[in-house]
Design a protein around this motif. Structure first.
Motif, PDB file in Angstrom:
ATOM      1  N   ILE A  72       9.477  18.408 -19.873  1.00 43.45           N
ATOM      2  CA  ILE A  72      10.574  17.732 -19.165  1.00 43.45           C
ATOM      3  C   ILE A  72      11.879  18.039 -19.879  1.00 43.45           C
ATOM      4  O   ILE A  72      11.947  17.993 -21.109  1.00 43.45           O
ATOM      5  CB  ILE A  72      10.349  16.206 -19.132  1.00 43.45           C
ATOM      6  CG1 ILE A  72       9.070  15.862 -18.365  1.00 43.45           C
ATOM      7  CG2 ILE A  72      11.550  15.481 -18.529  1.00 43.45           C
ATOM      8  CD1 ILE A  72       8.579  14.443 -18.617  1.00 43.45           C
ATOM      9  N   VAL A  73      12.925  18.341 -19.121  1.00 40.86           N
ATOM     10  CA  VAL A  73      14.257  18.454 -19.705  1.00 40.86           C
ATOM     11  C   VAL A  73      15.069  17.245 -19.272  1.00 40.86           C
ATOM     12  O   VAL A  73      14.966  16.774 -18.130  1.00 40.86           O
ATOM     13  CB  VAL A  73      14.965  19.774 -19.290  1.00 40.86           C
ATOM     14  CG1 VAL A  73      15.215  19.834 -17.789  1.00 40.86           C
ATOM     15  CG2 VAL A  73      16.266  19.942 -20.057  1.00 40.86           C
ATOM     16  N   THR A  74      15.844  16.698 -20.181  1.00 39.47           N
ATOM     17  CA  THR A  74      16.659  15.513 -19.905  1.00 39.47           C
ATOM     18  C   THR A  74      17.880  15.556 -20.793  1.00 39.47           C
ATOM     19  O   THR A  74      18.167  16.579 -21.446  1.00 39.47           O
ATOM     20  CB  THR A  74      15.841  14.222 -20.137  1.00 39.47           C
ATOM     21  OG1 THR A  74      16.613  13.093 -19.750  1.00 39.47           O
ATOM     22  CG2 THR A  74      15.420  14.079 -21.591  1.00 39.47           C
ATOM     23  N   ASN A  75      18.632  14.466 -20.847  1.00 38.77           N
ATOM     24  CA  ASN A  75      19.771  14.355 -21.755  1.00 38.77           C
ATOM     25  C   ASN A  75      19.319  13.854 -23.112  1.00 38.77           C
ATOM     26  O   ASN A  75      18.422  13.007 -23.208  1.00 38.77           O
ATOM     27  CB  ASN A  75      20.820  13.391 -21.212  1.00 38.77           C
ATOM     28  CG  ASN A  75      21.523  13.893 -19.973  1.00 38.77           C
ATOM     29  OD1 ASN A  75      21.936  13.104 -19.133  1.00 38.77           O
ATOM     30  ND2 ASN A  75      21.681  15.201 -19.832  1.00 38.77           N
ATOM     31  N   SER A  76      19.981  14.323 -24.152  1.00 34.53           N
ATOM     32  CA  SER A  76      19.695  13.841 -25.491  1.00 34.53           C
ATOM     33  C   SER A  76      19.984  12.349 -25.610  1.00 34.53           C
ATOM     34  O   SER A  76      19.234  11.606 -26.250  1.00 34.53           O
ATOM     35  CB  SER A  76      20.527  14.623 -26.514  1.00 34.53           C
ATOM     36  OG  SER A  76      20.387  14.092 -27.808  1.00 34.53           O
ATOM     37  N   HIS A  77      21.066  11.881 -24.965  1.00 36.36           N
ATOM     38  CA  HIS A  77      21.424  10.466 -25.124  1.00 36.36           C
ATOM     39  C   HIS A  77      20.427   9.534 -24.433  1.00 36.36           C
ATOM     40  O   HIS A  77      20.378   8.344 -24.754  1.00 36.36           O
ATOM     41  CB  HIS A  77      22.845  10.208 -24.616  1.00 36.36           C
ATOM     42  CG  HIS A  77      22.990  10.145 -23.131  1.00 36.36           C
ATOM     43  ND1 HIS A  77      23.446  11.203 -22.372  1.00 36.36           N
ATOM     44  CD2 HIS A  77      22.747   9.138 -22.242  1.00 36.36           C
ATOM     45  CE1 HIS A  77      23.483  10.853 -21.106  1.00 36.36           C
ATOM     46  NE2 HIS A  77      23.069   9.608 -20.987  1.00 36.36           N
ATOM     47  N   VAL A  78      19.622  10.048 -23.499  1.00 36.99           N
ATOM     48  CA  VAL A  78      18.618   9.220 -22.827  1.00 36.99           C
ATOM     49  C   VAL A  78      17.565   8.724 -23.809  1.00 36.99           C
ATOM     50  O   VAL A  78      17.033   7.622 -23.658  1.00 36.99           O
ATOM     51  CB  VAL A  78      17.965   9.991 -21.657  1.00 36.99           C
ATOM     52  CG1 VAL A  78      16.733   9.263 -21.124  1.00 36.99           C
ATOM     53  CG2 VAL A  78      18.974  10.191 -20.527  1.00 36.99           C
ATOM     54  N   ILE A  79      17.269   9.528 -24.833  1.00 35.52           N
ATOM     55  CA  ILE A  79      16.214   9.146 -25.779  1.00 35.52           C
ATOM     56  C   ILE A  79      16.765   8.855 -27.180  1.00 35.52           C
ATOM     57  O   ILE A  79      16.007   8.753 -28.141  1.00 35.52           O
ATOM     58  CB  ILE A  79      15.101  10.218 -25.833  1.00 35.52           C
ATOM     59  CG1 ILE A  79      15.662  11.648 -25.901  1.00 35.52           C
ATOM     60  CG2 ILE A  79      14.247  10.129 -24.587  1.00 35.52           C
ATOM     61  CD1 ILE A  79      15.884  12.170 -27.255  1.00 35.52           C
TER      62      ILE A  79
END
Length: 530
Positions: free
Chosen positions: A83-90
């Motif tokens: 999965i690719v997402t935003n760094s700030h999400v995690i």
């Protein structure tokens, strides 16, 4: 978006599952297909885009240490839970959970219990996820969910960049509305971003931005607060490069001293530390590296160690390992010629690349055995010298900060210079000394708007390298052009009158490289010093 403290038991159970899942390891993301048979050239309907697109989006849960839970979106990139997402999400997660799409679930608006109710009812379907790697400057991260994603959609990546005025669709979980779509148009294309007016909120972060063909053109990352209709996404070319472990995908132009400085500063601004930008900056001759390794009781040296730089100190171990492994493993005869010198190493990259992780592990094991076999007296002496080298670099950092302040830089640490680049910078002047040397004068602004000026020395050269860095990213480069070099005392005498001295000299880079090698020695050979 922060939810109420919901289901602490679920978070605890998820932590346990993560422990069973084991240590985080890198995995190979296979590239998204550029086209798929079911996507015709004709524009699909919004309904068909929604049906296909939502299946490729996940809900990401960030379980904080204080018991609160935040959430965002993510895009499936392979069949193995990638999965690719935003760094700030995690950011700041004590544990990360993922909920895959299922069309027959009942979702709720905030009027009827919202996402908290939804997660409570479908708690058993949440699976643990591990953070594989992230880049805070790009605000991108790769996760691996403990579940197969083979039966879910794989949205194709667009092969052409979007244009201003193009229609786009955002998928995510805005305002707790799970698996929602919103429409808009591309408003502008600022550096490294796609600006659009499709409605997004914090729950949309990490979700895909699609064109009318259903292709991913970006990953939504932020919005302008109090400015409705202003959202931003990282363009898919940058996302693809991050997934494929190729940095940001930014093209470095070394054709002239000015273009080299401008594009390398641009890369530094977004945290993409490009080897070709500072290839000649280590300033440490082979014999000094050899002496250092002897001090640290490293069993042997090789010709590649001369190209170690502060951001690639791990090359000391891995390149040493390639040579050791080629000598120790009779099943790798083809690798032996590749360990002859740096040029052969690059030319043999197709043979070397698959073996680098194994070679690195072999090198670390060899180092640890050598240190375990050393006498207590010799080991204590080596630790003392390593700590002294690290302390010398810390002093050099302070001296560099003093030079920066004399040039107008208002920072507490020289590494904060990167953050100032977002205030703007420009090449003020170029003084080319000869065909191979040029001084560059750059001006910029501090956070309070006051000006600063810094000088840099660039040299025309060419080189090549192939290796694996601390983040496990395998890559290589070859270049020909104007790359940064460290200024010697002789070159400092050619600095134009009135120009500030460069922040970092040959002596600085020598101490930086030495310190980085010592830190890697502690990290991989011994417990980290207290």
């Amino acid at each position: 978006m922060v939810l109420a403290r919901f289901n602490t038991i679920a978070a605890t159970a998820l932590l346990g599952a993560l422990e069973l899942f084991g240590a985080v390891t890198l995995f190979s993301c296979k590239k998204n297909p550029e086209t798929t048979p079911d996507l015709a050239t004709a524009k699909p309907s919004l309904a068909s885009l929604a049906e296909r697109g939502r299946s490729g989006v996940v809900l990401i849960l960030n379980y904080k240490p204080d018991g609160t839970t935040t959430f965002g979106a993510g895009l499936i990139i392979n069949d193995d839970g990638g999965i690719v997402t935003n760094s700030h999400v995690i950011d700041g997660a004590n544990a990360v959970g993922v909920l895959l799409f299922r069309a027959d679930r009942t979702t709720y608006s905030p009027l009827d219990g919202g996402l908290g109710r939804f997660l409570f009812e479908y708690q058993r379907e949440i699976v643990p996820a591990a953070v594989i790697r992230k880049n805070e400057s790009l605000d991108l991260a790769i996760l691996r969910a403990q579940a197969s994603t083979a039966k879910l959609s794989r949205l194709p990546f667009a092969t052409k960049p979007v244009t201003v005025g193009e229609n786009v669709i955002a998928l995510g979980h805005p305002q707790e509305a799970a698996w929602s779509i919103t429409r808009g148009v591309v408003s502008a294309l600022p550096f490294g971003l796609v600006q659009h007016d499709a409605l997004i909120s914090p729950g949309s972060s990490g979700g895909p931005l699609l064109n009318e063909q259903g292709e991913v053109v970006g990953i939504d990352t932020s919005m302008v607060k109090k400015a409705h209709g202003a959202g931003f996404a990282r363009p898919i070319a940058m996302v693809r490069s991050f997934i494929d472990k190729e940095g940001s995908g930014l093209k470095i132009d070394l054709s002239t001293p000015a273009r080299a400085e401008e594009t390398c500063l641009r890369a530094l601004e977004i945290g993409d530390l490009r080897d070709e930008c500072h290839f000649n900056s280590s300033g440490v001759p082979d014999w000094k590296i050899d002496d250092l390794l002897a001090e640290l009781l490293v069993p042997s040296t090789n010709p590649f160690i001369a190209i170690v730089s502060p951001v690639q100190s791990i090359q000391v171990l891995e390149l040493l390992a390639v040579r050791q492994l080629s000598d120790a493993d009779e099943s790798l005869p083809a690798l032996k010629p590749c360990a002859a010198d740096s040029s052969e190493f690059f030319l043999c990259r197709d043979k070397v690349r698959p073996i680098l992780p194994k070679a690195f592990e072999f090198g670390v094991a060899t180092l640890r055995k050598a240190l375990a076999d050393a006498s207590p007296v010799d080991l204590a002496r080596a630790k003392k010298k390593a700590l002294a080298h690290i302390a010398e670099f810390q002093t050099a950092e302070k001296e560099s900060l003093v030079r920066g302040r004399s040039a107008g830089l208002k920072v507490e640490h020289i590494t904060e210079f990167r953050a100032l680049l977002r205030n703007g910078y420009r090449v003020e002047n170029v003084l080319q000394l000869d065909e191979k040397h040029a001084w560059i004068l750059v001006s910029g602004r501090n956070n309070d708007g006051s000006p600063y000026r810094v000088s840099a020395l660039r040299v025309w050269s060419k080189g090549s390298f192939w290796g694996i860095n601390r983040q496990g990213i395998v890559g290589g480069f070859s270049f020909e052009g104007w790359t940064e070099t460290a200024a010697t005392e002789k070159m400092l005498k050619t600095l134009p009158t009135g120009w500030p001295p460069p922040l970092r000299t040959v002596e600085y880079w020598e101490k930086a490289t030495t310190s980085a090698i010592c830190e890697a020695w502690f990290e991989y050979g011994l417990p980290t010093p207290q």
